[in-house]
Design a protein around this motif. Sequence first.
Motif, PDB file in Angstrom:
ATOM      1  N   PRO A  95       0.799  -1.226   0.000  1.00  0.00           N
ATOM      2  CA  PRO A  95       0.000   0.000   0.000  1.00  0.00           C
ATOM      3  C   PRO A  95       0.829   1.273   0.000  1.00  0.00           C
ATOM      4  O   PRO A  95       0.373   2.309  -0.491  1.00  0.00           O
ATOM      5  CB  PRO A  95      -0.833  -0.124   1.278  1.00  0.00           C
ATOM      6  CG  PRO A  95      -0.066  -1.063   2.153  1.00  0.00           C
ATOM      7  CD  PRO A  95       0.572  -2.026   1.222  1.00  0.00           C
ATOM      8  N   GLN A  96       2.053   1.233   0.544  1.00  0.00           N
ATOM      9  CA  GLN A  96       2.871   2.433   0.558  1.00  0.00           C
ATOM     10  C   GLN A  96       3.263   2.861  -0.852  1.00  0.00           C
ATOM     11  O   GLN A  96       3.425   4.058  -1.133  1.00  0.00           O
ATOM     12  CB  GLN A  96       4.137   2.227   1.415  1.00  0.00           C
ATOM     13  CG  GLN A  96       5.193   1.311   0.814  1.00  0.00           C
ATOM     14  CD  GLN A  96       4.899  -0.180   0.962  1.00  0.00           C
ATOM     15  OE1 GLN A  96       3.840  -0.565   1.469  1.00  0.00           O
ATOM     16  NE2 GLN A  96       5.843  -1.010   0.537  1.00  0.00           N
ATOM     17  N   SER A  97       3.401   1.906  -1.763  1.00  0.00           N
ATOM     18  CA  SER A  97       3.736   2.214  -3.152  1.00  0.00           C
ATOM     19  C   SER A  97       2.499   2.359  -4.025  1.00  0.00           C
ATOM     20  O   SER A  97       2.558   3.021  -5.069  1.00  0.00           O
ATOM     21  CB  SER A  97       4.626   1.110  -3.742  1.00  0.00           C
ATOM     22  OG  SER A  97       5.886   1.063  -3.101  1.00  0.00           O
ATOM     23  N   ARG A  98       1.386   1.760  -3.610  1.00  0.00           N
ATOM     24  CA  ARG A  98       0.189   1.730  -4.449  1.00  0.00           C
ATOM     25  C   ARG A  98      -1.055   2.143  -3.665  1.00  0.00           C
ATOM     26  O   ARG A  98      -1.996   1.356  -3.487  1.00  0.00           O
ATOM     27  CB  ARG A  98       0.042   0.337  -5.071  1.00  0.00           C
ATOM     28  CG  ARG A  98       1.205   0.036  -6.007  1.00  0.00           C
ATOM     29  CD  ARG A  98       1.223  -1.351  -6.576  1.00  0.00           C
ATOM     30  NE  ARG A  98       2.295  -1.451  -7.561  1.00  0.00           N
ATOM     31  CZ  ARG A  98       2.665  -2.561  -8.175  1.00  0.00           C
ATOM     32  NH1 ARG A  98       2.026  -3.691  -7.931  1.00  0.00           N
ATOM     33  NH2 ARG A  98       3.655  -2.557  -9.058  1.00  0.00           N
ATOM     34  N   PRO A  99      -1.061   3.386  -3.165  1.00  0.00           N
ATOM     35  CA  PRO A  99      -2.217   3.839  -2.381  1.00  0.00           C
ATOM     36  C   PRO A  99      -3.512   3.854  -3.183  1.00  0.00           C
ATOM     37  O   PRO A  99      -4.591   3.679  -2.614  1.00  0.00           O
ATOM     38  CB  PRO A  99      -1.809   5.247  -1.934  1.00  0.00           C
ATOM     39  CG  PRO A  99      -0.780   5.691  -2.938  1.00  0.00           C
ATOM     40  CD  PRO A  99      -0.035   4.443  -3.304  1.00  0.00           C
ATOM     41  N   GLY A 100      -3.420   4.076  -4.503  1.00  0.00           N
ATOM     42  CA  GLY A 100      -4.624   4.045  -5.320  1.00  0.00           C
ATOM     43  C   GLY A 100      -5.261   2.680  -5.325  1.00  0.00           C
ATOM     44  O   GLY A 100      -6.491   2.544  -5.253  1.00  0.00           O
ATOM     45  N   SER A 101      -4.440   1.646  -5.388  1.00  0.00           N
ATOM     46  CA  SER A 101      -4.954   0.281  -5.314  1.00  0.00           C
ATOM     47  C   SER A 101      -5.496  -0.022  -3.924  1.00  0.00           C
ATOM     48  O   SER A 101      -6.521  -0.689  -3.771  1.00  0.00           O
ATOM     49  CB  SER A 101      -3.855  -0.715  -5.684  1.00  0.00           C
ATOM     50  OG  SER A 101      -4.301  -2.048  -5.536  1.00  0.00           O
ATOM     51  N   ALA A 102      -4.816   0.481  -2.906  1.00  0.00           N
ATOM     52  CA  ALA A 102      -5.238   0.208  -1.527  1.00  0.00           C
ATOM     53  C   ALA A 102      -6.624   0.769  -1.226  1.00  0.00           C
ATOM     54  O   ALA A 102      -7.283   0.305  -0.289  1.00  0.00           O
ATOM     55  CB  ALA A 102      -4.211   0.772  -0.547  1.00  0.00           C
ATOM     56  N   ARG A 103      -7.078   1.737  -2.014  1.00  0.00           N
ATOM     57  CA  ARG A 103      -8.425   2.264  -1.810  1.00  0.00           C
ATOM     58  C   ARG A 103      -9.502   1.205  -2.084  1.00  0.00           C
ATOM     59  O   ARG A 103     -10.658   1.373  -1.691  1.00  0.00           O
ATOM     60  CB  ARG A 103      -8.664   3.486  -2.706  1.00  0.00           C
ATOM     61  CG  ARG A 103      -7.910   4.724  -2.247  1.00  0.00           C
ATOM     62  CD  ARG A 103      -8.500   5.978  -2.865  1.00  0.00           C
ATOM     63  NE  ARG A 103      -8.296   6.042  -4.307  1.00  0.00           N
ATOM     64  CZ  ARG A 103      -7.250   6.632  -4.889  1.00  0.00           C
ATOM     65  NH1 ARG A 103      -6.309   7.189  -4.149  1.00  0.00           N
ATOM     66  NH2 ARG A 103      -7.154   6.656  -6.204  1.00  0.00           N
ATOM     67  N   TYR A 104      -9.107   0.129  -2.767  1.00  0.00           N
ATOM     68  CA  TYR A 104     -10.046  -0.955  -3.052  1.00  0.00           C
ATOM     69  C   TYR A 104      -9.998  -2.068  -2.007  1.00  0.00           C
ATOM     70  O   TYR A 104     -10.676  -3.095  -2.159  1.00  0.00           O
ATOM     71  CB  TYR A 104      -9.754  -1.547  -4.431  1.00  0.00           C
ATOM     72  CG  TYR A 104      -9.985  -0.583  -5.571  1.00  0.00           C
ATOM     73  CD1 TYR A 104     -11.227  -0.483  -6.189  1.00  0.00           C
ATOM     74  CD2 TYR A 104      -8.958   0.237  -6.032  1.00  0.00           C
ATOM     75  CE1 TYR A 104     -11.443   0.399  -7.230  1.00  0.00           C
ATOM     76  CE2 TYR A 104      -9.160   1.127  -7.077  1.00  0.00           C
ATOM     77  CZ  TYR A 104     -10.405   1.206  -7.670  1.00  0.00           C
ATOM     78  OH  TYR A 104     -10.609   2.090  -8.706  1.00  0.00           O
ATOM     79  N   ASP A 105      -9.201  -1.878  -0.948  1.00  0.00           N
ATOM     80  CA  ASP A 105      -9.112  -2.901   0.096  1.00  0.00           C
ATOM     81  C   ASP A 105     -10.498  -3.221   0.650  1.00  0.00           C
ATOM     82  O   ASP A 105     -11.315  -2.318   0.906  1.00  0.00           O
ATOM     83  CB  ASP A 105      -8.220  -2.418   1.239  1.00  0.00           C
ATOM     84  CG  ASP A 105      -6.739  -2.499   0.925  1.00  0.00           C
ATOM     85  OD1 ASP A 105      -6.390  -2.893  -0.206  1.00  0.00           O
ATOM     86  OD2 ASP A 105      -5.933  -2.150   1.808  1.00  0.00           O
TER      87      ASP A 105
END
Length: 358
Positions: free
Chosen positions: A125-135
């Motif tokens: 998530p530290q590198s891909r916060p945009g993806s982490a929004r889909y957690d």
Amino acid sequence: MAATAAGLTGSLLLPAAQAAKPARPLVIAHRGASALRPEHTLAAYAKAIADGADFIEPDLVSTKDGVPVARHEAFLSETTDVAKRPEFASRHVRKTIDGVTHDGWFVEDFTLAELKTLRTIERIPQSRPGSARYDGMFQVPTLEEVIDFLAAQSATVGRTIGLIPELKHSTYFARLGLPLEERVIATLAAHEYTRRAPVEIQSFEVANLRMLREKLGKRANLRLVQLVGVGPVKPSDVAATGGSLTYADMATPAGLRAIAEYADVFAPPTRALIPLKKDGRLDTPTALAADARAAGLRLVTWTFRPENRFLAADFRDGAGDDARNEAGSIAEMRRYLALGLDGFFTDDPALGVKALAG
């Protein structure tokens, strides 16, 4: 399932023939569009297809009840919310799989029904916060669900999208009485889409690919892909049986000729083709690309990622290790494409398509 492994040769694939060489290098969506969506989710595969990927890659592991599901490894803690599920707290254990030890939760300790109660999360998530929004939004899909989804997406976009599953931890799962090969090929055989669409089965192990080639022979829509690491590391099945073969041995001209006896594609990591200098910049290409072609193998490499931390120093933009660097990623892919690749894995297929556009 309607098909069994025993009936595979007559039901899964098109008549025996060599598949045509691709007109251009294939863009392979590594775990889906995993730079943009949590890996190995239908959302990641959908994004990859929308962005122009030629193949999607589901890594396959087995549930406790023998169902192939899409996860990069047996360890669930980094890509699902299992650590937050008190009902599964007692299943926290320590295991060593293929030489790597983890403390946490593992897929083979969950039935499919239990696994379906979990939700996926972004691994980095530290590198891909945009993806982490889909957690927390998506389930872990089964191979059967992935194929159904791929068939529907193919019909929607009007082009055939290939499937390139990787058999993970094959020796480990076989020892647990959960052999992946039979279940995976039976699932492929049960679906009309995978009886005609391109399918490439990958593994870092050797014995399972040899078995598949012996059982299946040469088929028009099937290729076998030998993945390799680097150096003196042994494939897991070789290590388990006390053999001496290493990935370094497999990358020699003689090793490549041996691979060509059972596989169609050789897939080393990028830095085996163009290594890094001490300063992190790209060095002179090795002879590996030419040696693979001389052995009659197609050449695919893994994996291109768009964040600065994953790029060679030549292509970083100074915006920080976790910053997304599209221009740098495209430039790096083009440097490797100059070697004459037949395909490449990328976490961001849209950038791979741009790299091919010149």
